[in-house]
Design a protein around this motif. Structure first.
Motif, short mmCIF file in Angstrom:
data_model
loop_
_atom_site.label_atom_id
_atom_site.label_comp_id
_atom_site.label_asym_id
_atom_site.label_seq_id
_atom_site.Cartn_x
_atom_site.Cartn_y
_atom_site.Cartn_z
N PRO A 94 0.81 -1.22 0.00
CA PRO A 94 0.00 0.00 0.00
C PRO A 94 0.84 1.26 0.00
N SER A 95 0.42 2.26 -0.78
CA SER A 95 1.03 3.60 -0.83
C SER A 95 2.44 3.60 -1.36
N ARG A 109 3.83 6.95 0.47
CA ARG A 109 2.99 8.12 0.70
C ARG A 109 3.59 9.38 0.08
N ARG A 127 4.06 2.45 7.77
CA ARG A 127 3.79 3.71 7.08
C ARG A 127 3.55 4.81 8.11
N GLU A 145 -3.03 9.04 12.91
CA GLU A 145 -3.48 7.82 12.21
C GLU A 145 -4.73 7.28 12.90
N ASN A 173 -7.24 2.82 6.77
CA ASN A 173 -6.39 3.67 7.60
C ASN A 173 -6.45 5.11 7.10
N TYR A 197 -4.96 8.93 7.51
CA TYR A 197 -3.76 9.58 8.04
C TYR A 197 -3.76 11.06 7.69
N GLU A 220 -5.96 4.84 3.26
CA GLU A 220 -5.39 3.63 2.70
C GLU A 220 -6.36 2.48 2.94
N GLN A 262 -7.21 -1.67 2.24
CA GLN A 262 -6.69 -2.99 1.87
C GLN A 262 -7.79 -4.03 2.06
N ASN A 286 -5.26 -3.13 -2.77
CA ASN A 286 -5.08 -1.97 -1.90
C ASN A 286 -5.20 -0.70 -2.73
N THR A 302 -4.84 3.81 -2.26
CA THR A 302 -4.58 5.01 -1.46
C THR A 302 -5.13 6.22 -2.21
N SER A 309 -5.29 10.35 -1.69
CA SER A 309 -4.64 11.32 -0.82
C SER A 309 -4.61 12.72 -1.44
#
Length: 751
Positions: free
Chosen positions: A77-78, A97, A140, A520, A535, A537, A571, A573, A587, A589, A591
């Motif tokens: 992921p990311s 990220r 992460r 987070e 998740n 963030y 994120e 998954q 997964n 992401t 952002s």
């Protein structure tokens, strides 16, 4: 170092006096349980309130056919990865990220691996290291306290192989596109009267997708140790030697696009030689600026590690580790039409013109000592840990050939500097099960950094620097277990980080240290055949050192502070075993990565149109607000669809989508990397005949649908115009094209 080895010797005597009678036989379960002491202080566990992913050696086995470690982690992921040579062998990079590799804290068995001065990670120095890895954890965000430079995007924790209870021998041989070849052999003695030994030899070669971007990589891994129910002592030596043809320059945008008019315009404004112009016109997207036969990076690095773990009783355990890393090497360059004064300004013939072959050297030593003490009883798990590292590096250049009329002694040094960095950190971490449902984490770290640089740069500029930093990095979080399947967590962490060597020595404005506030919030659902993780963030930065999009003369990214910036996203998954034959894992992401305000500077050169002599050189400043951070895509998606038609046989489709990335921080469409979607096919089959333990056949077809894409690049802009002209700024974009359809085929024999 005397104090370190004295401490190790005393510790050995102490644990030997407390150790119980050794058992004659050890099973693998006991081996793994004691080996956990080595990394338990810095590893995230199931209840730890941070975002992390574990990758086992089994998961990497079918794709570990010669490509570097970042490429093998592309599905996490990311994560976004790139390869200078285009085929995943040689110089490769990883971003998490949107944060580049200098901001990803990397440890090997808890020992810092990031280069102390540049803060980067050079996987080309450790080819095929994955073949000696038991598992990898990618955290992460800030994550838990670890050793080395602060994690500003992620931390990557590598753990080498657990000792095998039984003897073994394994060999892998692979071939593939672009002359890629991998050959290795692994052997292990198994546990014999509590002692064991293991080793690996590897060679990887590739011609690269980019012209002349060849790599010849050799590595080894040796480990010997003692193990019983209470004590583990292991000595590890590993290293790599790489000779890699440089492909740092990238490919001009017009060449990537096969824009003949654009290529000619690039030639007209950059004044290349006739041979360089023909290279631009005829090479296509595999263009490499470098044509000199020995334009290579030649570097060797050796690591010595000693680890001692001991379980004193059922509540108290400890680990101490020592490390020495020796590195030495150079990159060689051919430069034409140079001035003698650019190398030896005091020479009476400084205005002489000539061609030069030069080498720029790095000769360094890195020492590390890390420790962790663990007290675990009932609901409390308490750690005290930290470490001390010291780095000394010499940077110097030598002329090994020249055509100057004046005589210069061969191998004359034309610049020299040294760097000295000391890094001390200590942390205390408490994990507490408040009740059956609520888990709490408190992690407090203090870190002190001293850095000094003395001498001159390759540009013959004074780079005397002496800086000290003191950082306090607290972390706290909670995990609430709703039931046997569902849990939620939240955490808040502060991280601080010092500038690197180039920031301090090449930036005209003395850079500030950075600070990150990381929030987070996550949810986990795990069932027998299904899992889902979300998740959220928010990473709030003060004085973040962001990539400007430009590179220095050795391919290193240039950075500058921006007062306020942030990265925020979600994120996702999920994985579902549809039936015994089908499984899907995915997964994504989503952002936003923004700079609230910054000044963009372009330099304006105005010249006399009759003589072409420069009249003025001034900065033109433009203020931007709410722009995207460079190299930070808003969308990243990965998926793996696995079909198992027969026992021990798998076919997997690995897909990766990376959204648009900007080359600098102006959010300009004219300075961006297009989104790309790439699919790889992985086929693996294992058979177990009577005469051998296992035969594994693995096929990896990369870029299955022959997509022409780029994964990295750089840009710079400038004004070059007659006095009084209003001509617009010129922008030069360079990209790193990735390979079209290619394959790797390997056979592994296990005895």
């Amino acid at each position: 170092m005397k104090n370190l080895f004295l401490f190790l010797a005393l510790f050995v005597l102490f644990v030997s006096a407390n150790a119980q009678e050794n058992q004659k036989q050890q099973d693998s379960t006991k081996t793994e349980k004691l080996d956990e002491v080595l990394l338990s202080a810095t590893r995230a566990k199931d209840k730890t309130p941070v975002a992390f992913t574990n990758v086992t050696k089994e998961a990497l086995e079918s794709i570990n056919l010669g490509q570097d470690l970042p490429i093998l982690l592309d599905q996490l992921p990311s994560v976004v990865t790139t390869s200078d040579a285009g085929a995943g062998v040689g110089y490769t990079g990883i971003r998490v990220r949107g944060s580049d590799a200098t901001r990803v804290n990397v440890t090997i068995n808890g020992i810092p691996y990031n280069d102390a001065e540049s803060q980067g990670t050079f996987w080309v120095n450790m080819p095929d290291f994955v073949s000696s890895v038991e598992d990898i954890q990618l955290q992460r965000g800030v994550g838990t306290s670890t050793n080395g430079s602060g994690a500003f995007g992620a931390s990557l924790n590598l753990k080498t192989l657990n000792p095998s209870a039984k003897g073994y021998a394994t060999t892998t041989n692979a071939i593939g596109s672009f002359g890629t070849r991998k050959h290795n052999i692994n052997i292990g003695s198994g546990l014999k009267n509590n002692f064991y030994a293991e080793g690996r030899l590897s060679n990887i070669q590739s011609d690269g997708y980019i012209d002349r971007a060849r790599a010849d990589l050799n590595s080894y891994y040796l480990e010997a140790g003692f193990l019983n129910e209470k004590t583990s002592l292991k000595a590890i030596v590993f290293g790599g030697k790489e000779v890699t043809y440089q492909s740092w320059y990238g490919t001009p945008e017009a060449v990537v696009d096969n824009d003949r008019a654009g290529i000619q315009a690039f030639i007209d404004r950059n004044f290349p030689s006739d041979a360089e112009a023909q290279n631009l016109l005829n090479s296509g997207r595999t263009y490499n600026f470098y044509t000199y036969d020995n334009e290579v990076d030649n570097y060797q690095q050796t690591h010595y590690q000693l680890h001692l773990s001991h379980q004193f009783n059922r509540y108290f355990s400890a680990n101490i580790s020592g490390n020495f890393t020796r590195g030495k090497g150079y990159f060689e360059q051919y430069k034409d039409d140079e001035e003698l004064g650019d190398y030896f300004p005091d020479n009476i013939n400084a205005s002489d013109q000539g061609d030069v072959i030069r080498r720029r050297w790095l000769d360094n030593n890195f020492y590390a000592f890390v420790y962790s003490l663990n007290y675990k009883k009932e609901h409390l798990n308490l750690y005290l840990g930290g470490g001390y590292t010291t780095y000394k590096g010499d940077h110097f250049g030598e002329v090994i050939w020249d055509s100057f009329a004046s005589s210069i002694p061969i191998r004359s040094n034309y610049y020299f500097s040294y760097g000295d960095k000391k890094d001390y950190s200590t942390y205390v971490k408490a994990e507490y099960n408040i009740n059956n449902n609520l888990f709490a984490l408190l992690d407090l770290q203090y870190r002190k950094v001293d850095y000094e640089s003395v001498g001159t740069s390759s540009d013959l500029l004074n780079i005397d620097v002496k800086e000290s930093y003191d950082f306090f990095n607290p972390k706290l979080g909670l995990t609430y277990t709703i039931d046997n399947y569902n849990s939620i967590y939240g955490s808040y962490a502060i991280a601080n980080r010092e500038p690197n060597r180039d920031d301090l020595t090449k930036n005209p404005v003395r850079p500030k240290s950075e600070q990150l506030h990381d929030f987070e919030l996550g949810y986990k659902l795990r069932k027998e055949n299904f899992y889902a993780i979300a998740n959220l963030y928010y990473m709030d930065y003060k004085d973040q050192l962001i990539l400007t999009g430009d590179l220095d003369d050795v391919g290193g990214p240039i950075r500058e502070n921006v007062a306020k910036s942030y990265r925020a996203g979600i994120e996702l998954q999920t994985g579902y075993k549809i039936c015994d034959q089908f499984r899907i894992d995915a997964n994504a992401t989503f952002s936003q990565n923004k700079i609230k305000e910054f000044d963009y500077v372009v330099y304006d050169t105005q010249y006399n149109p009759s003589t072409f002599e420069s009249v003025s050189y001034t900065p033109v400043v433009t203020q931007f607000e709410d722009t995207d951070i460079s190299f930070s895509p808003n969308v990243i998606f990965g998926s793996t669809l696995t079909y198992s038609p027969i026992k021990n046989g798998n076919i997997a489709l690995l897909s990766k989508y990376v959204g648009k990335q900007y080359l600098d921080n102006t959010s300009s469409e004219d300075k961006s990397i297009d989104a790309y979607f790439v699919n790889n096919l992985n086929v693996s089959y294992k058979i177990q005949p009577e005469w051998i333990k296992e035969i594994g056949i693995n096929l990896l077809v990369n870029n299955l649908f022959d997509s022409e894409y780029v994964s990295n690049g750089y840009t710079y802009s400038y004004f070059y115009r007659p006095v009084g002209s209003s001509d617009a700024a010129i922008t030069e974009n360079f990209y790193y094209p990735q390979a079209t359809t290619n394959f790797l085929l390997g056979v592994t024999l296990k005895f």
